[in-house]
Design an enzyme around this catalytic site. Sequence first.
Site, PDB file in Angstrom:
ATOM      1  N   GLU A   1      12.691   9.869 -16.318  1.00 28.48           N
ATOM      2  CA  GLU A   1      11.428   9.195 -16.006  1.00 28.48           C
ATOM      3  C   GLU A   1      11.062   9.340 -14.526  1.00 28.48           C
ATOM      4  O   GLU A   1      10.905   8.345 -13.818  1.00 28.48           O
ATOM      5  CB  GLU A   1      11.539   7.699 -16.343  1.00 28.48           C
ATOM      6  CG  GLU A   1      11.929   7.388 -17.772  1.00 28.48           C
ATOM      7  CD  GLU A   1      12.239   5.897 -17.980  1.00 28.48           C
ATOM      8  OE1 GLU A   1      12.257   5.124 -17.001  1.00 28.48           O
ATOM      9  OE2 GLU A   1      12.475   5.520 -19.142  1.00 28.48           O
TER      10      GLU A   1
ATOM     11  N   ARG B   1       2.348   0.706   1.058  1.00 34.16           N
ATOM     12  CA  ARG B   1       3.785   0.949   1.190  1.00 34.16           C
ATOM     13  C   ARG B   1       4.362   0.556   2.555  1.00 34.16           C
ATOM     14  O   ARG B   1       5.417  -0.065   2.603  1.00 34.16           O
ATOM     15  CB  ARG B   1       4.133   2.407   0.872  1.00 34.16           C
ATOM     16  CG  ARG B   1       3.736   2.845  -0.548  1.00 34.16           C
ATOM     17  CD  ARG B   1       4.411   4.124  -0.997  1.00 34.16           C
ATOM     18  NE  ARG B   1       5.832   3.929  -1.129  1.00 34.16           N
ATOM     19  CZ  ARG B   1       6.718   4.209  -0.208  1.00 34.16           C
ATOM     20  NH1 ARG B   1       6.350   4.797   0.909  1.00 34.16           N
ATOM     21  NH2 ARG B   1       7.981   3.953  -0.400  1.00 34.16           N
TER      22      ARG B   1
ATOM     23  N   CYS C   1      -7.764  -7.948   8.282  1.00 32.72           N
ATOM     24  CA  CYS C   1      -7.465  -9.032   9.220  1.00 32.72           C
ATOM     25  C   CYS C   1      -6.092  -9.635   8.989  1.00 32.72           C
ATOM     26  O   CYS C   1      -5.964 -10.783   8.565  1.00 32.72           O
ATOM     27  CB  CYS C   1      -8.554 -10.084   9.118  1.00 32.72           C
ATOM     28  SG  CYS C   1     -10.135  -9.353   9.523  1.00 32.72           S
TER      29      CYS C   1
ATOM     30  N   TYR D   1       2.457   5.851  -5.687  1.00 34.29           N
ATOM     31  CA  TYR D   1       2.351   4.443  -5.299  1.00 34.29           C
ATOM     32  C   TYR D   1       1.362   4.258  -4.145  1.00 34.29           C
ATOM     33  O   TYR D   1       1.555   3.419  -3.276  1.00 34.29           O
ATOM     34  CB  TYR D   1       3.749   3.877  -4.947  1.00 34.29           C
ATOM     35  CG  TYR D   1       4.751   4.107  -6.057  1.00 34.29           C
ATOM     36  CD1 TYR D   1       4.605   3.447  -7.275  1.00 34.29           C
ATOM     37  CD2 TYR D   1       5.801   5.016  -5.924  1.00 34.29           C
ATOM     38  CE1 TYR D   1       5.500   3.663  -8.317  1.00 34.29           C
ATOM     39  CE2 TYR D   1       6.697   5.247  -6.962  1.00 34.29           C
ATOM     40  CZ  TYR D   1       6.540   4.568  -8.147  1.00 34.29           C
ATOM     41  OH  TYR D   1       7.422   4.789  -9.176  1.00 34.29           O
TER      42      TYR D   1
END
Length: 421
Positions: A273, A312, A344, A374
């Site tokens: 996977e 990330r 912010c 991602y």
Amino acid sequence: MDHFNYRNGELYAEDIPLRRIAEEVGTPFYCYSTATLERHYKVFSGAFDGVNALVCFALKANSNQAVIRTLARLGSGADVVSEGELRRAIAAGIPAGKIVFSGVGKKPEEMRAALTLGIHQFNVESEPELHLLSEIAAGMGVKAPIAFRVNPDVDAKTHAKISTGKAENKFGVPWQDVSRIYADAAALPGIEIKGVDVHIGSQLTDLEPYHHAFTRVAELVQQLRSEGHEITRVDLGGGLGIPYDEAIPPLPTAYAAVALEAVGNLGCQIILEPGRLIVGNAGVLVSEVIYVKQATTRKFIILDAAMNDLVRPALYDGYHHIDPLREDQKQGAYSPADVVGPVCETGDTFARGRDMPEVLARGDLVAFRSAGAYGAVMASTYNTRPLVPEVLVKGDQYAVIRARPSLDEMINLDILPVWLE
Ligand code: LLP
């Protein structure tokens, strides 16, 4: 290896200058390279050539239809974790027979959808899930093909937020309970036991945890067989790391060698996977410098991309190389700067004290490398910032594969209650 290289002083995606896409699509945007996607898929699946293996691309890493279809055409299956991903896989042309369904919280309607489609395998993560799945399948007059995801209690030595194979993590069933759980499962009317599944974490850069986990899986297969179960599949999960900084992770061939040494002689179909490994380095995030601000002690390079577009760094302390699109800017002098977005929050920081080209100024363009996995899938609209568009390049062609929504489209998603109309 990827297909984002400097040519004629400019950073290209295959045969297209990223600057041209920036001018036509606007920044920020994600850009993926077909040749890189295909290459990574082939290198990974090629490492299992001659083996009864099924590569199921983990859609969570990048679930754009165009990306999935590119991989589907190479024969990829899919690892999905929601009905949404299941529908995406099917819509992109992945046959149900090549889809595995993972995740700790599958809901009844999701199970029903997957059973109706006839997917290859459910990776079951708990006893309550097992019982619900059996009940639903039996009610539909079918049997759900399952593997239990086993928690091998192995330290994957990766970031704590993406480590999944320790006893303290929410994933899988304890490996010590396997005998009892498989015996229970064998007695259920809606269940057909197929295999054993494991996934110990993401962005692994060391093969040793894999060696431990896969050896444990092999031992469990032997044990379960001796207890009378027919085990015909092992699912080894994903997680092989990619180079983000200077560290070089193991090659797919080395990973395959570890896998095959442990489980290669069991006579099982081997399911894999991979997510990040296939798409990570096949994508960049292109952004424009809005301002360069010199504060008392630090220099800030303020980009038009932010933590909502690429989370990330904020979430996992993820490192991404940030390169100017102009090669001459890459070749000049460097000085430390904080690279930040407009959101912010102080957490909206891509890099702190990073050596960056000194000449970078308002209007210059930069590319975050290794942003194909991602990235877009984890984007949000925080601060009412539109989701970043995605672009796919193939040779000298490119296409927008997800458009930037307009502000009106975003605002119109909200519904005013009658008393506020
Ligand atoms: N299989 C299962 C059951 C998974 O949970 C995952 C990832 C994969 C396969 C694919 O792992 P990969 O080959 O991509 O490492 N958002 C984080 C990564 C989360 C990974 C979650 N599970 C990041 O940006 O680092």
